[in-house]
Design an enzyme around this catalytic site. Structure first.
Site, mmCIF file in Angstrom:
data_model
loop_
_atom_site.group_PDB
_atom_site.id
_atom_site.type_symbol
_atom_site.label_atom_id
_atom_site.label_comp_id
_atom_site.label_asym_id
_atom_site.label_seq_id
_atom_site.Cartn_x
_atom_site.Cartn_y
_atom_site.Cartn_z
ATOM 1 N N ARG A 13 0.838 -1.211 0.000
ATOM 2 C CA ARG A 13 0.000 0.000 0.000
ATOM 3 C C ARG A 13 0.868 1.255 0.000
ATOM 4 N NH1 ARG A 13 -0.841 4.820 2.530
ATOM 5 N NH2 ARG A 13 -0.453 3.843 4.561
ATOM 6 N N HIS A 207 10.948 6.996 7.850
ATOM 7 C CA HIS A 207 11.461 7.176 6.496
ATOM 8 C C HIS A 207 12.971 7.374 6.560
ATOM 9 C CE1 HIS A 207 7.407 8.455 4.461
ATOM 10 N NE2 HIS A 207 7.414 7.214 4.899
ATOM 11 N N CYS A 238 6.587 9.692 0.512
ATOM 12 C CA CYS A 238 5.417 10.535 0.750
ATOM 13 C C CYS A 238 5.356 11.595 -0.334
ATOM 14 C CB CYS A 238 5.491 11.196 2.121
ATOM 15 S SG CYS A 238 4.128 12.335 2.409
ATOM 16 N N ASN A 247 10.454 4.621 2.351
ATOM 17 C CA ASN A 247 10.179 4.085 3.669
ATOM 18 C C ASN A 247 11.377 3.251 4.081
ATOM 19 O OD1 ASN A 247 7.265 4.725 4.228
ATOM 20 N ND2 ASN A 247 7.001 3.678 2.268
#
Length: 297
Positions: A13, A207, A238, A247
Site C-alpha cells: 500500500r 522514512h 510521501c 520508507n
C-alpha cells in the site's frame, strides 16, 4: 525464548502507491504471496480510494478477495472515509486503517481539512468498524517535523495519538514523514506519548531520507516500542514531503532486529527473493542496504 518484534509490511500500500509504475492486480498479488512466504504476517494490502486519485491502488478490494485465508495472517486496507470503509467491509476485511497528522499544515495539504475535521471524517469509520467487530489502526504523520510547518511539538503528537486511541484505534502508528529526525528528537516524542499510552499500542513508521531510519528504530527499541512499519526494498515515500522517497526497508529492519536477538518470524532467504522479485517487477534498484550487500556477496 527471545523477545519478538512485530513488523507491519506496508509495501503493497504505502510503498506501491508512491511508485510511478502501476502494477496489475496479479502482480500485486504475487508481491503479497512473496511476503507471506517470507514469514510476514501483518500486511497492508491496499487503499480504498478513488482510482482517479490513486491509480496505483485501483481494485484493492478485488485484490483482497484473492488473498490466502490462513488464520494467522492479518491483512488490512486503508479507508480514509466511510465509503472506503464500506468497500472494505463488503469483502470481509477484518482490519482497516485511518490517517491524520500532528501538523495542521500537513493535514490540510494531504487530506484537505484540519486535524479536527479529519477526526470528524473518520469518527463514522471507527463507529461502523466497532459495530462490525473490525479493528481500526490509526496513522499519525509528522511525528517530529512537517515539510511545511517545521518542528512539531511532542505534545501535539501525543494529543492526536491519545485521541485516536480513545476513539477506538487498537494501534497507533507514528510516522516520521520526511526522515529528518534523529534519535534524540524521536526519544522526546516517545517519552511524551508513553506518559499517556502503553508501548503495546504504539508503532514507529520511519522514512530513510537522511539515512536515520535504523538509528531511530534502535532508539525506539530502547524505549520499549516493539511494532514497526516497513516497506520491502524501501518502496514508496510521501508525495507531500519533498525528497522523502523511501520508507525504511523491511530487509534493513530485519537485519537490525535479528542482530539484536529479537524474533521476527522472517525467513531471510524468502525475504531476499521477495525483495529481488518486486525490484525486478518495478525495474528499480532496491533501496535496502542489506539487500544490496546480500546480493553482492
Amino acid at each position: 525464548m527471545s523477545e519478538s518484534v512485530k513488523i507491519v509490511e506496508v509495501g503493497p500500500r504505502d510503498g506501491l502507491q508512491n511508485e510511478k509504475q502501476n502494477l496489475t492486480v496479479a502482480q500485486r498479488l504475487a508481491f503479497i504471496q512473496d511476503l507471506v512466504a517470507a514469514g510476514l504476517k501483518y500486511i497492508e494490502v491496499g487503499s480504498c480510494v478513488s482510482p482517479k486519485w490513486l491509480p496505483q491502488m485501483a481494485q484493492s478490494t478485488d485484490l483482497f478477495q484473492l488473498l490466502p485465508t490462513d488464520t494467522d495472517l492479518h491483512f488490512s486496507l486503508l479507508t480514509p472515509n466511510l465509503k472506503g470503509f464500506e468497500a472494505a467491509a463488503a469483502v470481509n476485511c477484518p482490519e482497516v486503517a485511518v490517517f491524520t497528522a500532528a501538523s495542521e499544515s500537513f493535514t490540510r495539504k494531504n487530506i484537505n481539512c484540519s486535524i479536527a475535521e479529519s477526526f470528524e471524517k473518520f469518527a463514522d469509520v471507527i463507529q461502523a468498524a466497532k459495530m462490525k467487530n473490525m479493528r481500526v489502526r490509526g496513522y499519525v504523520s509528522c511525528m517530529v517535523d512537517c515539510p511545511y510547518a517545521g518542528a512539531i511539538a511532542p505534545e501535539q503528537v501525543r494529543d492526536v495519538a491519545k485521541r485516536l486511541y480513545d476513539m477506538g484505534c487498537y494501534e497507533i502508528s507514528l510516522g516520521e514523514t520526511i526522515g529528518t529526525a534523529t534519535p534524540d528528537r524521536v526519544a522526546k516524542v516517545w517519552d511524551c506519548c508513553l506518559a499517556e499510552l502503553d508501548a503495546a499500542v504504539l508503532a514507529g513508521h520511519f522514512h530513510n531520507t537522511y539515512g536515520m531510519a535504523i538509528a531511530n528504530i534502535y532508539q525506539s527499541l530502547q524505549q520499549g516500542i516493539r511494532i514497526f512499519d516497513a516497506s520491502l526494498a524501501g518502496l514508496g515515500g510521501c508525495p507531500y514531503a519533498k525528497g522523502a522517497s523511501g520508507n525504511v526497508a523491511t530487509e534493513d529492519v530485519y537485519y537490525l532486529l535479528s542482530q539484536l536477538g529479537y524474533e521476527t518470524g522472517i525467513d531471510v532467504e524468502h525475504l531476499m527473493l521477495a525483495s529481488r522479485n518486486i525490484s525486478q517487477t518495478l525495474q528499480r534498484k532496491s533501496l535496502s542496504s542489506y539487500a544490496n550487500a546480500y546480493w553482492a556477496q
